[in-house]
Design an enzyme around this catalytic site. Structure first.
Site, short mmCIF file in Angstrom:
data_model
loop_
_atom_site.label_atom_id
_atom_site.label_comp_id
_atom_site.label_asym_id
_atom_site.label_seq_id
_atom_site.Cartn_x
_atom_site.Cartn_y
_atom_site.Cartn_z
N TRP A 99 6.02 -41.45 6.22
CA TRP A 99 6.29 -41.29 4.80
C TRP A 99 7.47 -42.16 4.37
O TRP A 99 7.49 -42.70 3.27
CB TRP A 99 6.61 -39.82 4.50
CG TRP A 99 6.99 -39.53 3.08
CD1 TRP A 99 6.17 -39.20 2.04
CD2 TRP A 99 8.33 -39.55 2.53
NE1 TRP A 99 6.89 -39.01 0.89
CE2 TRP A 99 8.22 -39.22 1.15
CE3 TRP A 99 9.59 -39.81 3.05
CZ2 TRP A 99 9.33 -39.14 0.31
CZ3 TRP A 99 10.69 -39.74 2.21
CH2 TRP A 99 10.56 -39.41 0.87
N HIS A 100 8.45 -42.32 5.27
CA HIS A 100 9.65 -43.07 4.93
C HIS A 100 9.39 -44.56 4.79
O HIS A 100 10.12 -45.24 4.06
CB HIS A 100 10.74 -42.83 5.97
CG HIS A 100 11.45 -41.54 5.82
ND1 HIS A 100 10.93 -40.35 6.27
CD2 HIS A 100 12.64 -41.24 5.24
CE1 HIS A 100 11.78 -39.37 5.99
NE2 HIS A 100 12.82 -39.88 5.36
N GLY A 101 8.40 -45.08 5.46
CA GLY A 101 8.17 -46.51 5.33
C GLY A 101 7.03 -47.00 6.20
O GLY A 101 6.69 -46.40 7.22
N PHE B 196 11.47 -45.95 -0.46
CA PHE B 196 10.54 -44.98 0.09
C PHE B 196 9.74 -44.28 -1.01
O PHE B 196 8.76 -43.65 -0.74
CB PHE B 196 11.28 -43.93 0.92
CG PHE B 196 12.17 -44.54 1.98
CD1 PHE B 196 11.73 -45.62 2.72
CD2 PHE B 196 13.43 -44.05 2.20
CE1 PHE B 196 12.55 -46.19 3.68
CE2 PHE B 196 14.26 -44.61 3.16
CZ PHE B 196 13.81 -45.68 3.90
#
Length: 522
Positions: free
Chosen positions: A359-361, A522
């Site tokens: 989800w962060h990247g 993000f």
């Protein structure tokens, strides 16, 4: 005293000139238009001036519900336009689709049909997220594994898409689960999804927490006013004074070219990044909470002194709380949680953190970071099962030791998180860990502790702020709460003076350019 106010006036004038230049119409229109290189962020003079005008108009519309809703909605969309240009249409797509899906879920009695509607919501929201954020990542990953050629597509990543898609998903899922009823109309739902304080970098606000506040009279109490200024000032200090300064003047230099620095400098850079990312992200969350309070809305806290955590489990109860609880409630529990035996619980924990990392990247380093935290959570759960009833584990000495161990685990994980040059092809075919491997090699084979005093004195401004940041983080909760209560009890004019003094400090330490928030990506 007169000279003091004269200096403040000069600083504010310089700040506004930096943001606006010569205030002719052409320059003003240019400033109001989208500029990819200069997104509108809370710590900029541009936003401070715009919010001052906004809050005056907002106050005048306090008792006019429809006009207030339309005004905030327009400002929120403009705020997003200043961050991502014409990609604000994505918010409109998510808003319209999930509003209609929520209405259908509530009115249709068939459980099977309602499940399909939730699936449609997931496909639309996660489909948009997957296209804009992960197309090139999975295409390149497939190419690395299969050997097939892949040419990266020119896809712009809209700011905050991970936040508003998750926020909107919580609405349709909660309507399906019967936790909330649908909003009264599309405008109200658009207000919820696009509410600008939390739009581009969180916190992820649940519909069940926010929507009931929309239908109550807007009241900003004396306490809310004081708390609002407190959070805005604390957030600005974290971001614009601590995070930006230590980043530009030390941390980025180390991470961008670690081979030029000794092991002790690389280690200090890691400690610095731990503080930088905390102050950057929690600073944004604090400002979002403060701005919402000034508008009469309450958000749940998003950070709770995460480096005081005594375990990785405790860390995720304190760090980015709105995401960790979202993943728990909508992913971990949906996978089965702890209801299907120990092995499934451990597997569900690992999958949740793996996807949380993704989800962060769209990069291997985020996947590795999430996997590492997933493994650590599984090990901690196992440890808790083995040591259940061991009273000595409750001692203060043990807790202090575990805070130190957890802190250093998190710092090590941040090294993986920060070094985005790690690739699947490099890892599998060449064993190349990029700058991450260089930093670890420097720390373990070229440490040179005798350079510590020289490094600290050379960058003494940086290390004063790093020391101050960690001291403020680790002070007892009772002390920080007492300071907050004392600030709130001050006369209202004191809040303005405190903000002006902080602006003066920011002008003294600011870099040549305003640094975007880390979590904008993000």
């Amino acid at each position: 005293m007169e000279a003091f106010w004269h200096d403040i006036l000069n600083y504010l004038t310089n700040c506004m000139n930096t943001q606006f230049g010569t205030l002719d119409m052409g320059m003003l229109l240019k400033q109001l238009a989208y500029d990819k290189s200069s997104p509108l962020i809370f710590s900029s003079g541009m936003f401070m001036l715009m919010f001052a005008v906004f809050i005056v108009i907002y106050s005048l519309l306090r008792k006019k519900s429809m006009a207030r809703t339309l005004f905030v909605l327009a400002f929120s969309y403009y705020f997003y336009y200043k961050s991502s240009g014409f990609y604000f249409f994505l918010i409109a797509i998510v808003t319209c689709s999930d509003y209609l899906i929520g209405e259908l879920i509530y009115t249709i009695s068939s459980r099977t049909s309602r499940k399909w509607l939730v699936a449609v919501s997931l496909i639309i929201d996660l489909g948009l997220l997957a296209y804009f954020k992960y197309t090139n990542f999975f295409g390149q990953l497939f190419s690395d594994i299969s050997g097939a050629p892949w040419h990266s597509l020119e896809i712009f990543l809209p700011v905050g898409i991970s936040f508003f898609t998750f926020q909107s998903l919580s609405y349709t899922i909660d309507v399906y689960r019967g936790k909330i009823e649908p909003v009264d109309n599309l405008l109200d739902y658009a207000f919820y999804v696009s509410f600008f304080p939390q739009l581009v970098a969180g916190p992820i606000v649940r519909a069940s927490d926010f929507i009931p506040q929309m239908y109550r009279p807007i009241v900003v109490t004396r306490e809310m006013l004081g708390l609002g200024f407190w959070f805005v000032i604390i957030g600005l200090f974290k971001k614009a004074v601590i995070s930006d300064y230590i980043s530009i003047n030390f941390v980025e230099r180390v991470f961008d070219n670690p081979i030029q620095f000794s092991g002790i400098e690389n280690l200090l850079g890691a400690y610095g990044y731990g503080l930088q990312i905390y102050c950057d992200f929690s600073g944004y969350s604090d400002m979002a909470i403060g701005l919402a309070l000034l508008m009469g809305f309450r958000f749940n806290i998003n950070f709770n002194n995460p480096y005081k955590a005594v375990s990785v489990t405790d860390f995720w109860r304190r760090w980015h709380i709105s995401l960790s609880t979202w993943l728990r409630d909508y992913l971990y529990i949906s996978l089965g949680g702890n209801r299907k035996g120990k092995f499934r619980q451990y597997l569900n924990l690992f999958i949740t953190m793996l996807l949380g990392g993704l989800w962060h990247g769209a990069s291997i380093n985020f996947v590795l970071w999430g996997a590492l935290h997933g493994i650590a959570l599984v090990i901690h759960k196992m440890w808790m099962g083995i040591t259940s009833g061991w009273d000595w584990l409750e001692s203060k000495a043990w807790n202090v030791l575990m805070v130190i161990v957890t802190f250093h685990f998190v710092i090590f994980a941040w090294l993986i998180f920060r070094n985005a040059d790690v690739t699947w092809d490099g890892l599998v075919n060449n064993g190349d860990w990029g700058n991450l491997g260089v930093m670890l090699s420097q720390i373990f084979t070229n440490f040179h502790p005798e350079l510590l005093l020289q490094v600290v004195t050379s960058y003494w401004h940086v290390f004063v702020l790093i020391f101050l940041g960690y001291v403020l983080h680790f002070i007892p909760d009772s002390v920080s709460q007492a300071c907050k209560r004392a600030f709130v009890r001050m006369p209202a004019f004191f809040y303005a003076i405190a903000l002006i003094v902080l602006i003066v400090v920011i002008m003294q330490v600011k870099t040549s350019e305003i640094q975007p928030f880390i979590y904008f990506q993000f």
